[in-house]
Scaffold this motif. Structure first.
Motif, PDB file in Angstrom:
ATOM      1  N   LYS A 134      37.994  46.648  43.500  1.00 32.05           N
ATOM      2  CA  LYS A 134      36.809  45.873  43.128  1.00 32.05           C
ATOM      3  C   LYS A 134      36.298  45.012  44.276  1.00 32.05           C
ATOM      4  CE  LYS A 134      35.209  42.433  39.734  1.00 32.05           C
ATOM      5  NZ  LYS A 134      35.599  41.644  38.531  1.00 32.05           N
ATOM      6  N   TYR A 135      37.211  44.416  45.028  1.00 35.84           N
ATOM      7  CA  TYR A 135      36.813  43.473  46.073  1.00 35.84           C
ATOM      8  C   TYR A 135      36.929  44.046  47.493  1.00 35.84           C
ATOM      9  CZ  TYR A 135      36.691  39.852  42.472  1.00 35.84           C
ATOM     10  OH  TYR A 135      36.378  39.107  41.358  1.00 35.84           O
ATOM     11  N   GLY A 136      37.172  45.334  47.601  1.00 39.30           N
ATOM     12  CA  GLY A 136      37.218  45.955  48.922  1.00 39.30           C
ATOM     13  C   GLY A 136      38.338  45.414  49.801  1.00 39.30           C
ATOM     14  N   MET A 137      39.511  45.227  49.231  1.00 41.03           N
ATOM     15  CA  MET A 137      40.648  44.653  49.951  1.00 41.03           C
ATOM     16  C   MET A 137      41.705  45.726  50.203  1.00 41.03           C
ATOM     17  SD  MET A 137      43.209  41.624  48.606  1.00 41.03           S
ATOM     18  CE  MET A 137      43.865  42.686  47.296  1.00 41.03           C
ATOM     19  N   LEU A 138      42.165  45.828  51.428  1.00 42.71           N
ATOM     20  CA  LEU A 138      43.266  46.727  51.747  1.00 42.71           C
ATOM     21  C   LEU A 138      44.590  46.106  51.312  1.00 42.71           C
ATOM     22  CD1 LEU A 138      42.228  47.790  55.353  1.00 42.71           C
ATOM     23  CD2 LEU A 138      42.113  49.215  53.296  1.00 42.71           C
ATOM     24  N   ILE A 139      45.615  46.947  51.155  1.00 40.37           N
ATOM     25  CA  ILE A 139      46.958  46.489  50.791  1.00 40.37           C
ATOM     26  C   ILE A 139      47.951  47.021  51.819  1.00 40.37           C
ATOM     27  CG2 ILE A 139      48.814  46.579  49.080  1.00 40.37           C
ATOM     28  CD1 ILE A 139      46.657  47.046  46.928  1.00 40.37           C
TER      29      ILE A 139
END
Length: 477
Positions: free
Chosen positions: A283-288
């Protein structure tokens, strides 16, 4: 024939060294002056009863040092400007020092203390395998076989030796359900973290991390210019609701976490939170960045599959290490990432350490292919589970005397997270003065505050050794 009185130092092991030193001393003492010719090599050989090749070796050494010069290969003469007079004639060079601003380090790296556990009488090293149990004879044979592998002594693929890349990919697919990714071999998982930080972080980028986390990783992100955003960890792992609130207020580049046997608290991220975490990342365009540092040492059923095992969007960057299975000095880690990241990391590897040492890579690949790797792994998993149980039984006995201590039994890992109900920063300092090494909660906190926990590693020593260390810990005055 030119005569020259030279005293040779008979303590020198090599004749050419004695001759070179004698000639050098004669030049320094002025017996042969700048610009003067030396006796020929044949004459020197006759005078000192040496082979002419020995004389030529001595003369070559003096020429390399700048004491003599060859004249069209016909003879040698002393140089006009001797090496020692060059500095003596320029006293300003001897005392010259660069101004401090000229040698200022532009970006100083974080100072992470290295404390050798062997320098303490008792210690609880966190995440250390027991290297005494490593099958040295078996692995020595594999190292010998690796020396004959094709191209092993030459430069190779920065991503890793092809045989090991294949074995890692097969292993990840079978054991961890991670498939269809580019694999890059690194010098431990720490280099993998460094590469990802350099590739992804621009100065000022926000990086979400566990509020209690792995210090070298946190320092790596800060060194690259990242601003850490700590997220609380509770008994179910990372507090995903808190992360969501942070994401609503600011752009976060990526999240770094240790979802299995969280470092340092040992808790495992629940399945429900894993699903919500992935949804938030999309949803927030965050990599992990998922650090699965001791996946194999899970004692209750099968370990939870990595986040990277279900990653249709290609947003999970997976890293792990063999150091916990082999031995700490075997700096062999790896990352399994989507292709677009793999190519960039391989280029970073090429311009930094060039490649991992290939002989060790081949030996590990042969070990994995033969089945010896997983056989050793099963043995160590059984031993570490026994050591965990033994330490918990010992702690239960001490709990009767100190009822304020507590812990939650982890499903796996190589350490316990012990609540002492005292300021463990001061406690650890006191223990250090008693030659007992223990890691306090403050060592892992992003905010640097003191806490009431310590991390006790149990894997590196036998139950008897751990028992003696616990006794020292609880009875130290």
């Amino acid at each position: 024939m030119r005569e020259l009185l030279i005293t040779l130092d008979k303590t020198k092991k090599q004749k050419y060294q004695a001759l070179a030193e004698g000639l050098r001393l004669s030049i320094k003492q002025g017996k042969v002056r700048p610009g003067e010719r030396l006796p020929s090599s044949r004459d020197l050989a006759r005078i000192f009863k040496m082979h002419r090749h020995t004389v030529m070796t001595a003369l070559a050494e003096l020429e390399a040092e700048g004491w003599i010069v060859s004249k069209t290969k016909r003879y040698y003469q002393v140089t006009e400007t001797l090496p020692d007079t060059f500095l003596r004639s320029r006293p300003s060079l001897q005392s010259f020092a660069l101004p401090r601003q000229a040698i200022k380090v532009v970006r100083s790296a974080p100072d992470l203390d290295f404390v050798p556990v062997n320098s303490f009488k008792h210690s609880f090293p966190s995440g250390f395998p027991d290297v005494r149990l490593f099958p040295m004879k078996e692995f020595k044979s594999l190292m010998s076989d690796a020396l004959t592998a094709k191209g092993v002594l030459n430069y190779g693929d920065p991503a890793g030796y092809p045989m090991l890349l294949k074995e890692i990919k097969d292993y990840l697919r079978r054991v961890r359900n991670v498939d269809g990714r580019e694999v890059i071999v690194t010098n431990g998982s720490q280099e993998a973290l460094f590469f990802l930080a350099q590739a992804l972080i621009a100065p000022g980028d926000k990086i979400a991390v566990e509020a209690l986390g792995y210090p070298p990783a946190l320092s790596t992100f800060q060194y690259a210019g990242g601003k850490l955003v700590p997220i609380t960890v509770d008994k179910e792992g990372l507090c995903v609701d808190e992360l969501e609130e942070k994401l609503k207020k600011q752009k976060i580049k990526f999240l770094y976490l240790t979802p299995l046997h969280q470092y340092p608290t040992t808790v495992t991220l629940s399945a429900e939170r894993r699903l919500k975490l992935y949804e938030l990342a999309l949803k927030y365009g965050m990599l992990i960045i998922e650090d699965d540092y001791d996946h194999e040492f899970h004692f209750v059923s099968q370990p939870v599959a990595p986040l990277a095992s279900f990653d249709p969007a290609g947003i999970v960057l997976y890293i792990s290490t063999f150091s916990k299975i082999l031995f700490p000095s075997a700096r062999v880690g790896f990352m399994a990432v989507p292709e677009i990241f793999g190519k960039e990391i391989a280029k970073l590897k090429r311009i930094s350490s060039r490649q991992n040492e290939q002989i060790l890579q081949v030996a590990i690949a042969l070990w994995m292919k033969s089945g010896g790797f997983e056989k050793h792994l099963r043995k160590m998993r059984r031993i570490y589970e026994e050591r965990k149980k033994a330490m918990i039984e010992d702690l239960q006995r001490w709990q009767k005397l100190y009822p304020r201590i507590s812990w939650a039994e982890p499903d796996g890992g190589m350490a316990l997270w012990l609540e002492l109900s005292v300021n463990t920063t001061r406690f650890a300092q006191k223990m250090k003065s008693k030659s007992i090494l223990v890691a306090p909660e403050q060592s892992y906190r992003v905010d640097g505050k003191s806490g009431t926990h310590v991390r006790l590693g149990f894997s590196g020593f036998s139950p008897e050794e751990n028992r003696a260390s616990l006794k020292a810990l609880f009875t130290a005055e």
